[in-house]
Design a protein around this motif. Structure first.
Motif, mmCIF file in Angstrom:
data_model
loop_
_atom_site.group_PDB
_atom_site.id
_atom_site.type_symbol
_atom_site.label_atom_id
_atom_site.label_comp_id
_atom_site.label_asym_id
_atom_site.label_seq_id
_atom_site.Cartn_x
_atom_site.Cartn_y
_atom_site.Cartn_z
ATOM 1 N N ALA A 117 0.841 -1.117 -0.099
ATOM 2 C CA ALA A 117 0.009 0.037 -0.114
ATOM 3 C C ALA A 117 0.781 1.205 -0.077
ATOM 4 C CB ALA A 117 -0.954 0.090 1.079
ATOM 5 N N ILE A 118 1.955 1.195 -0.389
ATOM 6 C CA ILE A 118 2.872 2.315 -0.447
ATOM 7 C C ILE A 118 3.003 2.831 -1.894
ATOM 8 C CG2 ILE A 118 5.513 2.960 -0.416
ATOM 9 C CD1 ILE A 118 5.862 0.625 1.869
ATOM 10 N N THR A 119 3.008 4.279 -2.151
ATOM 11 C CA THR A 119 2.972 4.865 -3.219
ATOM 12 C C THR A 119 4.248 5.587 -3.472
ATOM 13 O OG1 THR A 119 0.662 5.101 -3.217
ATOM 14 C CG2 THR A 119 1.851 6.354 -5.078
ATOM 15 N N THR A 213 1.923 0.527 -4.791
ATOM 16 C CA THR A 213 1.418 -0.888 -4.465
ATOM 17 C C THR A 213 0.105 -1.139 -3.631
ATOM 18 O OG1 THR A 213 2.793 -0.553 -2.424
ATOM 19 C CG2 THR A 213 4.079 -1.313 -4.602
ATOM 20 N N ARG A 214 -0.761 -0.195 -3.859
ATOM 21 C CA ARG A 214 -1.872 -0.410 -3.105
ATOM 22 C C ARG A 214 -2.676 -1.451 -3.728
ATOM 23 N NH1 ARG A 214 -3.523 5.910 -3.081
ATOM 24 N NH2 ARG A 214 -2.715 5.727 -5.122
ATOM 25 N N THR A 215 -2.465 -1.740 -4.858
ATOM 26 C CA THR A 215 -3.344 -2.838 -5.753
ATOM 27 C C THR A 215 -2.387 -4.054 -5.898
ATOM 28 O OG1 THR A 215 -2.671 -2.012 -7.977
ATOM 29 C CG2 THR A 215 -4.690 -0.924 -6.911
ATOM 30 N N GLU A 216 -2.976 -5.235 -6.165
ATOM 31 C CA GLU A 216 -2.140 -6.405 -6.556
ATOM 32 C C GLU A 216 -1.380 -6.068 -7.860
ATOM 33 O OE1 GLU A 216 -3.032 -11.162 -7.137
ATOM 34 O OE2 GLU A 216 -4.731 -9.758 -7.090
ATOM 35 N N LYS A 220 2.821 -6.395 -7.810
ATOM 36 C CA LYS A 220 3.373 -7.475 -8.879
ATOM 37 C C LYS A 220 4.491 -6.791 -9.766
ATOM 38 C CE LYS A 220 0.177 -11.371 -8.469
ATOM 39 N NZ LYS A 220 -0.739 -12.412 -9.498
ATOM 40 N N ALA A 221 4.132 -5.721 -10.198
ATOM 41 C CA ALA A 221 4.846 -4.722 -11.082
ATOM 42 C C ALA A 221 6.337 -4.323 -10.281
ATOM 43 C CB ALA A 221 4.210 -3.550 -11.605
ATOM 44 N N SER A 291 -7.427 2.261 -0.602
ATOM 45 C CA SER A 291 -6.530 1.012 0.143
ATOM 46 C C SER A 291 -7.366 -0.071 0.274
ATOM 47 C CB SER A 291 -6.109 1.686 1.640
ATOM 48 O OG SER A 291 -5.214 2.715 1.267
ATOM 49 N N GLN A 292 -8.758 -0.223 0.290
ATOM 50 C CA GLN A 292 -9.514 -1.463 0.791
ATOM 51 C C GLN A 292 -8.981 -2.712 0.058
ATOM 52 O OE1 GLN A 292 -13.558 -0.036 -0.018
ATOM 53 N NE2 GLN A 292 -13.804 -0.280 2.280
ATOM 54 N N GLU A 293 -8.531 -2.690 -0.929
ATOM 55 C CA GLU A 293 -7.849 -4.074 -1.775
ATOM 56 C C GLU A 293 -6.781 -4.397 -1.032
ATOM 57 O OE1 GLU A 293 -6.429 -5.555 -6.093
ATOM 58 O OE2 GLU A 293 -7.207 -3.531 -6.067
ATOM 59 N N SER A 294 -5.912 -3.554 -0.168
ATOM 60 C CA SER A 294 -4.863 -4.010 0.288
ATOM 61 C C SER A 294 -4.896 -4.826 1.529
ATOM 62 C CB SER A 294 -3.848 -2.688 0.689
ATOM 63 O OG SER A 294 -4.341 -1.970 1.619
#
Length: 343
Positions: A117-119, A213-216, A220-221, A291-294
């Motif tokens: 969840a870090i940008t 990195t808040r999302t899958e 992964k990227a 952030s909910q996906e994280s």
């Protein structure tokens, strides 16, 4: 052999830790009902499950009186645990790997976040020159605190892009309004941070995001796979001596994760302290949505995710390059499994 009352209680506590029915933990009294928990930047959405457990009374429901000490960053929380001034920590999973490599038996007992969840973002006025982590050389990077997950993620991005981890200055800017001010006042060029700080700066047009990195997909990227983020970690001997207490802590945090699965952003905003909103309620609602996906769905880190984190640390930190950490010793999953089964 005499079977004393103390021995019977100890056996009962141990059976709970090792796989007895989950409701048994609820029926027992915690060995250490009053305890201290360390966290680095509690107002960050990275640690939202902790605030939910506190504000919804989930710790109290388990018979626990949890005093929360908020430090400037995750590295300081870890220091407090090692030094003995806190009993447990909500912090980044990676700290368990680092400490195991140093021969200190620190383990996670529940996963709170499945993505970091870090940008990582650059100041908008520098966006034409700074297009990726490969351009960070000589810049000032704002993080919650040096040594924390926000710092390590920025350094990992640099190393992956062909730079050295020391090619940019890592500057601690705190977790809330001070982090926002660091960008607005041009004290730093790049910021590696978490919501709601990230969403606030995005909404104000102060930054351009480079890595998210808040999302899958974003995780992964950068890392090539899922990465465990926030966890509850402790010294293994604490879990061994206080299995009922540990189970109750995990039960409370599992309830938080379940609540967050269906909670609306408005529910979260109504629950947290006013200062968490950074003076902008609509922005906070968007940050929660971002952030909910994280947040973890199971409370348990997968072996692949733990290996992904370890591989990234090996690349980043020369001290870990040739290390051989047994990842099964970084996470005790029995407590989360029992909590998930209905305790």
């Amino acid at each position: 052999m005499k079977f004393t009352r103390r021995g019977a209680l100890a056996a009962l506590a141990l059976s709970t830790a090792l796989g007895a029915a989950p409701h048994a933990a609820l029926a027992q009294n915690a060995e250490k009902p009053k305890l201290t928990l360390g966290v680095g930047g509690k107002q960050l959405l990275y640690y939202l499950p902790l605030t939910v457990a506190e504000k919804k009374g989930f710790f109290k429901d388990q018979g626990l009186d949890v005093e929360i000490n908020d430090f400037g960053g995750g590295a300081k929380s870890l220091q407090a645990l090692v030094g003995g001034s806190v009993d447990v920590v909500t912090g980044a999973y990676e700290h368990t790997i680092r400490m195991q490599a140093k021969g200190q038996d620190i383990r996670a007992v529940i996963e709170l976040g499945r993505f970091p969840a870090i940008t990582i973002a650059v100041r908008k006025d520098l966006a034409d020159k700074v297009k990726s982590a490969a351009d960070f050389k000589g810049l000032k990077i704002g993080v919650t605190a040096p040594g924390s997950s926000t710092a390590l993620t920025a350094q990992y991005a640099m190393v992956k892009a062909g730079l050295k981890a020391t090619d940019a200055a890592i500057i601690g800017v705190g977790a809330g309004a001070s982090a926002v001010a660091a960008i607005k006042q041009k004290q730093v060029d790049v910021i590696s941070h978490l919501d709601p700080v990230t969403s606030k700066l995005e909404a104000d047009g102060d930054i351009v995001s480079l890595i998210d990195t808040r999302t899958e997909a974003g995780t992964k990227a950068l890392f090539g796979g899922s990465n465990p983020a926030a966890v509850l970690y402790l010294k293994n001997d604490f879990a061994e001596k206080n299995p009922v207490t540990t189970q109750k802590l995990v039960n409370a945090l599992m309830k938080s994760l379940k609540w967050l699965e269906t909670a609306k952003p408005e529910d979260v905003a109504a629950l947290v302290p006013e200062e968490y909103l950074l003076g902008d309620r609509p922005l906070y609602l968007q940050a929660v949505k971002n952030s909910q996906e994280s947040y973890s769905r199971t409370g348990i880190s997968t072996p692949d995710a733990m290996k992904s984190m370890y591989d990234s640390l090996k690349l980043l930190d020369p001290e870990l390059t040739n290390s051989n950490v047994d990842l099964t010793k970084t996470f005790i999953d029995s407590f989360a499994k029992k909590a998930a089964s209905g305790s």
